[in-house]
Design a protein around this motif. Structure first.
Motif, PDB file in Angstrom:
ATOM      1  N   ASP A 176       0.565  -1.195   0.160  1.00 27.19           N
ATOM      2  CA  ASP A 176      -0.145  -0.035  -0.273  1.00 27.19           C
ATOM      3  C   ASP A 176       0.721   1.545  -0.167  1.00 27.19           C
ATOM      4  O   ASP A 176       0.716   2.785   0.381  1.00 27.19           O
ATOM      5  CB  ASP A 176      -1.000  -0.451   0.831  1.00 27.19           C
ATOM      6  N   GLY A 177       2.308   1.392  -0.418  1.00 24.67           N
ATOM      7  CA  GLY A 177       3.073   1.939  -0.371  1.00 24.67           C
ATOM      8  C   GLY A 177       3.964   2.842   0.704  1.00 24.67           C
ATOM      9  O   GLY A 177       4.286   3.775   0.814  1.00 24.67           O
ATOM     10  N   LYS A 178       3.216   2.472   1.912  1.00 23.29           N
ATOM     11  CA  LYS A 178       3.563   2.957   3.523  1.00 23.29           C
ATOM     12  C   LYS A 178       5.254   2.343   3.480  1.00 23.29           C
ATOM     13  O   LYS A 178       5.712   1.338   3.070  1.00 23.29           O
ATOM     14  CB  LYS A 178       2.094   1.952   4.319  1.00 23.29           C
ATOM     15  N   PRO A 179       5.559   3.311   4.181  1.00 21.00           N
ATOM     16  CA  PRO A 179       7.264   3.411   4.221  1.00 21.00           C
ATOM     17  C   PRO A 179       7.649   2.253   4.992  1.00 21.00           C
ATOM     18  O   PRO A 179       9.241   1.796   4.687  1.00 21.00           O
ATOM     19  CB  PRO A 179       7.866   4.960   4.671  1.00 21.00           C
ATOM     20  N   TYR A 180       7.131   1.494   5.520  1.00 20.30           N
ATOM     21  CA  TYR A 180       7.890   0.699   6.792  1.00 20.30           C
ATOM     22  C   TYR A 180       7.459  -0.863   6.417  1.00 20.30           C
ATOM     23  O   TYR A 180       7.237  -1.947   6.488  1.00 20.30           O
ATOM     24  CB  TYR A 180       6.792   0.870   8.157  1.00 20.30           C
ATOM     25  N   ARG A 181       6.253  -1.047   4.745  1.00 25.42           N
ATOM     26  CA  ARG A 181       6.276  -1.792   4.754  1.00 25.42           C
ATOM     27  C   ARG A 181       7.211  -2.481   3.921  1.00 25.42           C
ATOM     28  O   ARG A 181       8.263  -2.680   3.701  1.00 25.42           O
ATOM     29  CB  ARG A 181       5.319  -2.117   3.483  1.00 25.42           C
ATOM     30  N   LYS A 182       7.519  -4.049   3.454  1.00 27.83           N
ATOM     31  CA  LYS A 182       8.406  -4.959   3.660  1.00 27.83           C
ATOM     32  C   LYS A 182       9.487  -4.891   4.429  1.00 27.83           C
ATOM     33  O   LYS A 182      10.668  -5.091   3.210  1.00 27.83           O
ATOM     34  CB  LYS A 182       8.709  -4.716   2.408  1.00 27.83           C
ATOM     35  N   GLN A 183      10.002  -3.961   5.068  1.00 33.60           N
ATOM     36  CA  GLN A 183      11.119  -3.205   6.595  1.00 33.60           C
ATOM     37  C   GLN A 183      11.275  -4.173   7.847  1.00 33.60           C
ATOM     38  O   GLN A 183       9.864  -4.642   8.036  1.00 33.60           O
ATOM     39  CB  GLN A 183      11.186  -1.940   6.501  1.00 33.60           C
ATOM     40  N   VAL A 184      12.304  -4.560   8.016  1.00 29.51           N
ATOM     41  CA  VAL A 184      12.513  -5.339   9.292  1.00 29.51           C
ATOM     42  C   VAL A 184      13.769  -4.389   9.638  1.00 29.51           C
ATOM     43  O   VAL A 184      14.248  -4.000   8.599  1.00 29.51           O
ATOM     44  CB  VAL A 184      13.592  -6.698   9.207  1.00 29.51           C
ATOM     45  N   TYR A 185      13.861  -3.830  10.811  1.00 24.74           N
ATOM     46  CA  TYR A 185      14.554  -3.025  11.285  1.00 24.74           C
ATOM     47  C   TYR A 185      15.382  -3.830  12.378  1.00 24.74           C
ATOM     48  O   TYR A 185      14.648  -4.735  13.124  1.00 24.74           O
ATOM     49  CB  TYR A 185      13.215  -1.836  11.990  1.00 24.74           C
ATOM     50  N   LEU A 186      16.703  -3.283  12.881  1.00 24.17           N
ATOM     51  CA  LEU A 186      17.386  -3.318  14.329  1.00 24.17           C
ATOM     52  C   LEU A 186      17.193  -2.220  15.115  1.00 24.17           C
ATOM     53  O   LEU A 186      16.372  -1.238  15.342  1.00 24.17           O
ATOM     54  CB  LEU A 186      18.879  -3.197  13.267  1.00 24.17           C
ATOM     55  N   LYS A 187      17.384  -3.436  16.239  1.00 20.36           N
ATOM     56  CA  LYS A 187      17.578  -2.260  17.904  1.00 20.36           C
ATOM     57  C   LYS A 187      18.035  -0.792  17.896  1.00 20.36           C
ATOM     58  O   LYS A 187      17.313  -0.222  18.126  1.00 20.36           O
ATOM     59  CB  LYS A 187      18.352  -2.943  19.386  1.00 20.36           C
ATOM     60  N   SER A 188      18.799  -0.495  16.552  1.00 24.07           N
ATOM     61  CA  SER A 188      19.915   0.865  16.403  1.00 24.07           C
ATOM     62  C   SER A 188      18.510   1.631  16.068  1.00 24.07           C
ATOM     63  O   SER A 188      18.906   2.741  15.674  1.00 24.07           O
ATOM     64  CB  SER A 188      20.604   0.802  15.915  1.00 24.07           C
ATOM     65  N   GLU A 189      17.479   1.133  15.537  1.00 26.40           N
ATOM     66  CA  GLU A 189      16.736   2.398  14.107  1.00 26.40           C
ATOM     67  C   GLU A 189      15.476   2.094  14.982  1.00 26.40           C
ATOM     68  O   GLU A 189      14.236   2.894  14.634  1.00 26.40           O
ATOM     69  CB  GLU A 189      16.725   1.476  13.111  1.00 26.40           C
ATOM     70  N   ILE A 190      14.416   1.197  16.321  1.00 23.96           N
ATOM     71  CA  ILE A 190      13.216   1.020  16.109  1.00 23.96           C
ATOM     72  C   ILE A 190      13.097   2.749  16.855  1.00 23.96           C
ATOM     73  O   ILE A 190      11.748   2.849  16.431  1.00 23.96           O
ATOM     74  CB  ILE A 190      12.928   0.251  16.556  1.00 23.96           C
ATOM     75  N   ALA A 191      13.865   2.915  17.938  1.00 28.02           N
ATOM     76  CA  ALA A 191      13.129   4.058  18.266  1.00 28.02           C
ATOM     77  C   ALA A 191      13.296   5.532  17.743  1.00 28.02           C
ATOM     78  O   ALA A 191      12.361   6.397  17.807  1.00 28.02           O
ATOM     79  CB  ALA A 191      14.501   5.418  19.008  1.00 28.02           C
ATOM     80  N   GLU A 192      13.912   5.431  15.830  1.00 24.90           N
ATOM     81  CA  GLU A 192      13.532   6.867  14.932  1.00 24.90           C
ATOM     82  C   GLU A 192      12.477   6.161  14.169  1.00 24.90           C
ATOM     83  O   GLU A 192      11.363   6.683  13.896  1.00 24.90           O
ATOM     84  CB  GLU A 192      14.661   6.873  13.824  1.00 24.90           C
ATOM     85  N   VAL A 193      12.139   5.342  13.919  1.00 26.85           N
ATOM     86  CA  VAL A 193      11.369   4.866  13.741  1.00 26.85           C
ATOM     87  C   VAL A 193       9.308   4.630  14.463  1.00 26.85           C
ATOM     88  O   VAL A 193       8.664   5.389  14.183  1.00 26.85           O
ATOM     89  CB  VAL A 193      10.814   2.722  13.415  1.00 26.85           C
ATOM     90  N   ILE A 194       9.237   4.845  15.334  1.00 24.60           N
ATOM     91  CA  ILE A 194       8.353   5.264  16.690  1.00 24.60           C
ATOM     92  C   ILE A 194       8.296   6.755  16.352  1.00 24.60           C
ATOM     93  O   ILE A 194       7.679   7.499  16.773  1.00 24.60           O
ATOM     94  CB  ILE A 194       8.645   4.705  18.341  1.00 24.60           C
ATOM     95  N   ARG A 195       9.390   7.369  16.357  1.00 27.78           N
ATOM     96  CA  ARG A 195       9.446   8.701  16.587  1.00 27.78           C
ATOM     97  C   ARG A 195       8.990   9.439  15.434  1.00 27.78           C
ATOM     98  O   ARG A 195       8.056  10.546  15.664  1.00 27.78           O
ATOM     99  CB  ARG A 195      10.678   9.392  16.158  1.00 27.78           C
ATOM    100  N   GLN A 196       9.145   8.342  14.142  1.00 29.11           N
ATOM    101  CA  GLN A 196       8.711   8.819  12.745  1.00 29.11           C
ATOM    102  C   GLN A 196       7.006   8.709  12.291  1.00 29.11           C
ATOM    103  O   GLN A 196       6.277   9.538  12.465  1.00 29.11           O
ATOM    104  CB  GLN A 196       9.218   8.435  11.828  1.00 29.11           C
ATOM    105  N   TYR A 197       7.047   7.558  12.568  1.00 26.46           N
ATOM    106  CA  TYR A 197       5.169   6.894  13.058  1.00 26.46           C
ATOM    107  C   TYR A 197       4.347   6.669  13.909  1.00 26.46           C
ATOM    108  O   TYR A 197       3.578   6.261  14.182  1.00 26.46           O
ATOM    109  CB  TYR A 197       5.342   5.158  12.567  1.00 26.46           C
ATOM    110  N   GLY A 198       4.979   6.392  15.061  1.00 23.83           N
ATOM    111  CA  GLY A 198       4.574   6.514  16.490  1.00 23.83           C
ATOM    112  C   GLY A 198       4.127   5.387  16.978  1.00 23.83           C
ATOM    113  O   GLY A 198       4.565   4.533  16.169  1.00 23.83           O
ATOM    114  N   TRP A 199       3.496   4.492  18.374  1.00 26.91           N
ATOM    115  CA  TRP A 199       2.845   3.752  18.804  1.00 26.91           C
ATOM    116  C   TRP A 199       1.693   3.593  17.851  1.00 26.91           C
ATOM    117  O   TRP A 199       0.657   3.753  18.263  1.00 26.91           O
ATOM    118  CB  TRP A 199       2.882   3.646  20.161  1.00 26.91           C
ATOM    119  N   PRO A 200       1.275   2.072  17.243  1.00 31.49           N
ATOM    120  CA  PRO A 200       0.673   1.817  16.402  1.00 31.49           C
ATOM    121  C   PRO A 200      -0.614   1.226  18.173  1.00 31.49           C
ATOM    122  O   PRO A 200      -1.841   1.493  17.613  1.00 31.49           O
ATOM    123  CB  PRO A 200       0.822   0.469  15.816  1.00 31.49           C
TER     124      PRO A 200
END
Length: 178
Positions: free
Chosen positions: A124-148
């Protein structure tokens, strides 16, 4: 921030019962029984659930390795990052186990923004589709997209209901089962 991981499970079955680790025929037989019982969330899964699950797990594992992960098992054990009360509704008698993220080595933990299935399968074009994140990346992902768990607690805004954590090491999991 000190994150907590939550593993949800059926009381009578116990934690960390991984269908993917079973031979295909046995896993399919168990899924058939769950569908026939009809009293858990998993009973709604399609007959090809296990083959799809193995495909998305393989894809996630490959993407994790590309990013530097060092999985020690072929299949992950699943957690959520922070609590997700909705998952308790999946079980007749739910239980949960809580572990501090800091207790796990970086190289055996991956994350998807949402459950592995929709994350790896939806297009569906969402930037986090088909992505796997590392521990070092997850805080930024949360900052960017919030908590589902907060912005989509009822599921009305899409399939993202939590951040999923995949732990790729059976020996580490064994420490928490005892």
């Amino acid at each position: 921030m000190s994150y907590k991981l939550f593993h949800y499970y059926e009381e009578a079955i116990g934690p960390f019962r991984n269908l993917s680790s079973l031979p295909s025929e046995e896993a399919d037989r168990i899924m058939s029984r769950i569908r026939m019982d009809g009293n858990q969330f998993a009973s709604r899964r399609s007959p090809d659930y296990m083959s799809i699950r193995r495909e998305v797990e393989s894809l996630a594992r490959k993407r994790f390795i590309v990013k530097g992960g060092q999985p020690r098992s072929l299949f992950p054990h699943y957690f959520t990052l922070d609590a997700c009360e909705w998952l308790e509704s999946w079980y007749s008698k739910p239980r949960k186990l809580r572990i501090g993220l800091d207790e796990l080595p970086d190289d055996c933990v991956s994350f998807t923004y949402g459950d592995l299935f929709p994350t790896m399968r939806y297009d569906d074009g969402k930037p986090y589709r088909k992505q796997v994140y590392l521990k070092s990346e997850i805080a930024e992902v949360i900052r960017q997209y919030g908590w589902p768990q907060i912005w989509n607690s009822d599921g009305s805004n899409g399939p993202e209901r939590y951040i999923e954590v995949q732990v790729w090491d059976d020996n580490i999991i064994d420490r928490f089962v005892r």
